[in-house]
Motif scaffolding. Structure first.
Motif, mmCIF file in Angstrom:
data_model
loop_
_atom_site.group_PDB
_atom_site.id
_atom_site.type_symbol
_atom_site.label_atom_id
_atom_site.label_comp_id
_atom_site.label_asym_id
_atom_site.label_seq_id
_atom_site.Cartn_x
_atom_site.Cartn_y
_atom_site.Cartn_z
ATOM 1 N N ARG A 104 -5.225 -0.658 5.629
ATOM 2 C CA ARG A 104 -4.143 -0.476 5.313
ATOM 3 C C ARG A 104 -3.598 -1.676 4.628
ATOM 4 O O ARG A 104 -3.948 -2.902 5.067
ATOM 5 N N VAL A 105 -2.609 -1.456 3.415
ATOM 6 C CA VAL A 105 -1.740 -2.747 2.945
ATOM 7 C C VAL A 105 -0.564 -2.564 3.029
ATOM 8 O O VAL A 105 0.225 -1.526 2.803
ATOM 9 N N VAL A 106 0.198 -3.623 3.735
ATOM 10 C CA VAL A 106 1.405 -3.772 4.207
ATOM 11 C C VAL A 106 2.428 -4.231 3.136
ATOM 12 O O VAL A 106 2.179 -5.221 2.610
ATOM 13 N N SER A 107 3.396 -3.600 2.722
ATOM 14 C CA SER A 107 4.354 -4.113 1.664
ATOM 15 C C SER A 107 4.976 -5.222 2.104
ATOM 16 O O SER A 107 5.353 -5.633 3.383
ATOM 17 N N ARG A 108 5.150 -6.429 1.312
ATOM 18 C CA ARG A 108 6.010 -7.566 1.407
ATOM 19 C C ARG A 108 7.373 -7.282 1.011
ATOM 20 O O ARG A 108 8.246 -8.221 1.386
ATOM 21 N N ASP A 109 7.724 -6.411 0.262
ATOM 22 C CA ASP A 109 8.979 -6.356 -0.456
ATOM 23 C C ASP A 109 9.722 -4.904 -0.284
ATOM 24 O O ASP A 109 10.470 -4.520 -1.173
ATOM 25 N N GLY A 110 9.164 -4.026 0.445
ATOM 26 C CA GLY A 110 9.667 -2.532 0.811
ATOM 27 C C GLY A 110 9.164 -1.845 -0.136
ATOM 28 O O GLY A 110 9.370 -0.433 -0.011
ATOM 29 N N ARG A 111 8.219 -2.150 -1.386
ATOM 30 C CA ARG A 111 7.735 -1.307 -2.385
ATOM 31 C C ARG A 111 6.272 -1.115 -2.121
ATOM 32 O O ARG A 111 5.597 -1.892 -1.288
ATOM 33 N N ARG A 112 5.431 0.010 -2.887
ATOM 34 C CA ARG A 112 4.202 0.333 -2.607
ATOM 35 C C ARG A 112 3.549 -1.113 -3.289
ATOM 36 O O ARG A 112 3.889 -1.563 -4.445
ATOM 37 N N PRO A 113 2.522 -1.435 -2.640
ATOM 38 C CA PRO A 113 1.555 -2.749 -3.199
ATOM 39 C C PRO A 113 1.046 -2.499 -4.483
ATOM 40 O O PRO A 113 0.609 -1.352 -4.613
ATOM 41 N N THR A 114 1.271 -3.376 -5.380
ATOM 42 C CA THR A 114 0.714 -3.121 -6.757
ATOM 43 C C THR A 114 -0.012 -4.522 -7.080
ATOM 44 O O THR A 114 -0.029 -5.595 -6.415
ATOM 45 N N PRO A 115 -0.751 -4.427 -8.251
ATOM 46 C CA PRO A 115 -1.393 -5.705 -8.770
ATOM 47 C C PRO A 115 -0.251 -6.867 -9.125
ATOM 48 O O PRO A 115 -0.757 -8.009 -8.672
ATOM 49 N N SER A 116 0.669 -6.637 -9.379
ATOM 50 C CA SER A 116 1.665 -7.580 -9.395
ATOM 51 C C SER A 116 2.411 -7.796 -8.159
ATOM 52 O O SER A 116 3.348 -8.942 -8.372
ATOM 53 N N SER A 117 2.591 -7.064 -7.294
ATOM 54 C CA SER A 117 3.049 -7.389 -6.213
ATOM 55 C C SER A 117 2.287 -6.971 -4.736
ATOM 56 O O SER A 117 2.586 -5.762 -4.139
ATOM 57 N N PRO A 118 1.153 -7.686 -4.687
ATOM 58 C CA PRO A 118 0.274 -7.185 -3.457
ATOM 59 C C PRO A 118 0.909 -7.301 -2.021
ATOM 60 O O PRO A 118 1.767 -7.982 -1.925
ATOM 61 N N GLY A 119 0.357 -6.625 -1.117
ATOM 62 C CA GLY A 119 0.735 -6.427 0.287
ATOM 63 C C GLY A 119 -0.418 -7.262 1.179
ATOM 64 O O GLY A 119 -1.441 -7.896 0.570
ATOM 65 N N TRP A 120 -0.167 -7.325 2.478
ATOM 66 C CA TRP A 120 -0.809 -7.894 3.376
ATOM 67 C C TRP A 120 -2.216 -6.866 3.679
ATOM 68 O O TRP A 120 -1.557 -5.789 4.130
ATOM 69 N N ILE A 121 -3.326 -7.190 3.613
ATOM 70 C CA ILE A 121 -4.399 -6.418 4.123
ATOM 71 C C ILE A 121 -4.575 -6.572 5.509
ATOM 72 O O ILE A 121 -4.644 -7.306 6.040
ATOM 73 N N GLU A 122 -4.572 -5.243 6.147
ATOM 74 C CA GLU A 122 -5.034 -5.118 7.459
ATOM 75 C C GLU A 122 -5.962 -4.141 7.773
ATOM 76 O O GLU A 122 -6.081 -3.002 7.074
ATOM 77 N N VAL A 123 -6.636 -4.397 8.844
ATOM 78 C CA VAL A 123 -7.906 -3.640 9.135
ATOM 79 C C VAL A 123 -7.990 -3.260 10.664
ATOM 80 O O VAL A 123 -7.488 -4.149 11.423
ATOM 81 N N ARG A 124 -8.490 -2.111 10.923
ATOM 82 C CA ARG A 124 -8.951 -1.506 12.160
ATOM 83 C C ARG A 124 -10.395 -1.411 12.407
ATOM 84 O O ARG A 124 -10.944 -0.488 11.486
ATOM 85 N N SER A 125 -10.961 -1.856 13.447
ATOM 86 C CA SER A 125 -12.356 -1.589 13.566
ATOM 87 C C SER A 125 -12.707 -1.853 15.153
ATOM 88 O O SER A 125 -11.969 -2.920 15.662
ATOM 89 N N MET A 129 -5.754 -9.638 7.833
ATOM 90 C CA MET A 129 -6.892 -10.455 7.318
ATOM 91 C C MET A 129 -6.530 -11.737 6.810
ATOM 92 O O MET A 129 -7.101 -12.642 6.502
ATOM 93 N N GLY A 130 -5.074 -11.876 6.333
ATOM 94 C CA GLY A 130 -4.648 -12.985 5.821
ATOM 95 C C GLY A 130 -5.036 -13.148 4.258
ATOM 96 O O GLY A 130 -4.698 -14.261 3.661
ATOM 97 N N ASP A 131 -5.195 -11.959 3.484
ATOM 98 C CA ASP A 131 -5.550 -11.641 2.337
ATOM 99 C C ASP A 131 -4.373 -10.999 1.692
ATOM 100 O O ASP A 131 -3.705 -10.091 2.304
ATOM 101 N N LEU A 132 -4.051 -10.918 0.301
ATOM 102 C CA LEU A 132 -3.144 -10.112 -0.445
ATOM 103 C C LEU A 132 -4.062 -9.040 -1.077
ATOM 104 O O LEU A 132 -4.981 -9.398 -1.894
ATOM 105 N N GLY A 133 -3.570 -7.846 -1.444
ATOM 106 C CA GLY A 133 -4.154 -7.009 -2.210
ATOM 107 C C GLY A 133 -3.332 -5.511 -2.345
ATOM 108 O O GLY A 133 -2.085 -5.677 -1.931
ATOM 109 N N TYR A 134 -4.179 -4.411 -2.914
ATOM 110 C CA TYR A 134 -3.509 -3.439 -2.896
ATOM 111 C C TYR A 134 -4.705 -2.106 -2.731
ATOM 112 O O TYR A 134 -5.598 -2.492 -3.119
#
Length: 550
Positions: free
Chosen positions: A359-380, A405-410
């Motif tokens: 999942r990608v968690v928003s940093r600004d309350g909006r859906r993560p996009t290329p111009s505003s990526p969010g925090w990448i989280e993984v379940r395993s 993960m410490g990464d940004l993406g969407y």
């Protein structure tokens, strides 16, 4: 301590070679170097030989006083016997803690304090070289894999120890400890269990599952990396001949692969980058490769195209895995000759169905996009149990079953995860540095490395390397960057002068510090190659894979 057999639940590290020998006793393990603990064994061994060697050294460790539940730190010169000693320790219920041969003595000392008086397995070279005398006060005892020292016990002196049967701890008990990169401080000690390693085994088994016959598998992965153990289990338990490499030098690799003709390759992305020149080698060392597998990192598109193009197989594939030491493989995708990685930008793939979630968690309350990526989280289920001695730090990065993960993406509407940047490497207003680096690699064939780093004032600065350290023409550079975000004048370095991890990844924060502290460490493009200077050794002063990615 209660010991029990766990059936098929979890990777049983201590009996890995025994089970491989029981199934395929004449299958072979090939090395490109001699073992420090047993040079007389040579560089080609059957599975029976390997299992016997692991059993022999497990018995020596038992004679030395190691018992189930003990910790054994293994920090020695680079060789496959790091792996053998880890298996030997696990065979008698001891928890091996693997520290990179490239760590400096101060870092090793700090990690020994975190473990609380473990046994230390090292060698005379380390004792007389990088390790301070304080290691003797911080450990129960020091055992030598090779060489002699009056303050330590040589494993060679324990030869002939009575064999002890293999023991197995419960599947949720710690079975292996590896360390993270430490790029922002002291490395963390990641605790793996048999259960978490088994969860990592399942998605990665695809590499050999695609093979219709047992062809040679060649592996160049750090000996202290958890991935090596799952790669060995995947290959050896299915009867594939395996070559394990300590040296990634393209000239040596070319000679070996020309004889071996591997059908499967497993290596770190920066190793593949250095192997691009094998594609034009007249010996055609990559001609028989059907499946290239990349360990936990996103690869540059140019590298993927070049290596796939070197295969003469009808349908070669390149498997790219994105993950992290703490969580294991998380998402994946594959490429063939007719599926260009350029078409999908920074897409690193989709989760493994039924095994991982993203999942990608928003940093600004909006859906993560290329111009505003969010925090990448993984379940395993492959997530480590904790950080040894730092459980509070571990819990701070975990959100119940999710791991940041410490990464940004969407993610796209089709579910593809796009990796934009490391959180600590983000340059506000610039866009994805990784994407720009990919484009530079594709536009300038001479590049062997390019890293875009922030500056205190002004646009970010590219640091680059070229084949054979030849100066890059300024006009070539200007043409390549004409439509890219603004960057400062680049600095060209020798590849060997870049601060690197044991897996040949560039330590970006350290590089930024070096460039910022002394711009003379690099050079602008017009200068001749021999004007490059650097005060950092090539290698890993405190560094092994933290977040395994490009």
């Amino acid at each position: 301590m209660l010991l029990q057999r766990i059936g098929n639940r979890g990777i049983r590290l201590g009996t890995l070679f025994d089970r491989a020998a029981a199934r395929y006793p004449t299958n072979v393990l090939l090395l490109d170097h001699d073992l420090d603990i047993a040079p007389e064994r040579g560089r080609v061994m059957t599975m029976t030989d390997v299992a016997d060697l692991a059993g022999d050294f497990a018995s020596r460790l038992w004679r030395a006083g190691l018992r189930p539940g003990d910790h054994a730190v293994i920090h020695k010169s680079n060789a496959f016997d790091i792996t053998l000693l880890a298996v030997a320790a696990a065979r008698i219920g001891v928890v091996p803690i693997l520290l990179s041969p490239h760590l400096d003595g101060g870092t090793v000392t700090a990690l020994l304090r975190r473990v609380d008086r473990p046994h230390l397995i090292t060698d005379a070279t380390k004792l007389t070289g990088s390790l301070p005398d304080t290691v003797f006060a911080l450990t129960r005892q020091v055992l030598l894999a090779s060489g002699t020292d009056e303050r330590a016990t040589s494993l060679a002196e324990l030869a002939g120890a009575p064999r002890v049967p293999a023991l197995e701890l419960p599947y949720d008990h710690p079975t292996l400890v590896t360390h993270t990169s430490g790029t922002t401080g002291l490395p963390k000690l990641a605790v793996h269990t048999a259960y978490s390693l088994e969860a990592r085994y399942r998605p990665q088994a695809l590499a050999t599952a695609l093979m219709r016959r047992r062809e040679p598998v060649a592996i160049h992965v750090s000996f202290v990396h958890s991935r090596l153990f799952t790669a060995l289990a995947i290959s050896l338990l299915r009867g594939f001949p395996v070559a394990v490499l300590a040296d990634a030098d393209p000239q040596r690799v070319s000679q070996l692969f020309a004889r071996l003709r591997p059908g499967v390759l497993e290596a770190h992305p920066n190793t593949y980058l250095s192997w691009e020149e094998l594609a034009s080698d007249p010996l055609e060392p990559l001609s028989n490769v059907k499946f290239f597998s990349s360990t936990f990192d996103a690869l540059h598109p140019r590298t993927v195209r070049t290596l796939i193009g070197a295969s003469r197989r009808r349908t070669p594939r390149f498997g790219q895995i994105y993950g992290q030491s703490e969580i294991g493989p998380s998402v994946a995708r594959s490429y063939g000759r007719h599926r260009s990685p350029d078409a999908d930008g920074r897409c690193v793939g989709i989760p493994f169905p039924g095994m991982t979630g993203v999942r990608v968690v928003s940093r600004d309350g909006r859906r993560p996009t290329p111009s505003s990526p969010g925090w990448i989280e993984v379940r395993s289920d492959g997530r480590i149990r904790t950080y040894l001695g730092e459980d509070e730090r571990f819990q701070g990065q975990a959100d119940e079953q999710w791991w940041r993960m410490g990464d940004l993406g969407y993610r796209t509407r089709w579910g593809c995860l796009h990796l934009m940047d490391r959180e600590v490497d983000e340059i506000p207003g610039f866009g994805s540095t990784l994407s720009v680096e990919d484009q530079l690699f594709s536009r300038i064939p001479e590049l062997t490395e390019v890293v875009i780093i922030p500056t205190e004032e002004g646009p970010p600065r590219p640091v680059l390397c070229t084949r054979d350290d030849r100066p890059l023409d300024r006009e070539v550079w200007r043409t390549a960057v004409a439509d890219l975000p603004e960057m400062a004048e680049p600095e060209q370095w020798r590849q060997a002068d870049l601060p690197q991890t044991a897996t040949a990844k560039i330590k970006r924060l350290e590089l930024a510090r070096l460039v910022g502290v002394d711009g003379a460490l690099g050079r602008v493009l017009e200068g001749p190659p021999d004007e490059v200077a650097g005060d950092e050794p090539a290698g890993d002063s405190a560094d092994e894979p933290d977040a395994e990615r490009a």
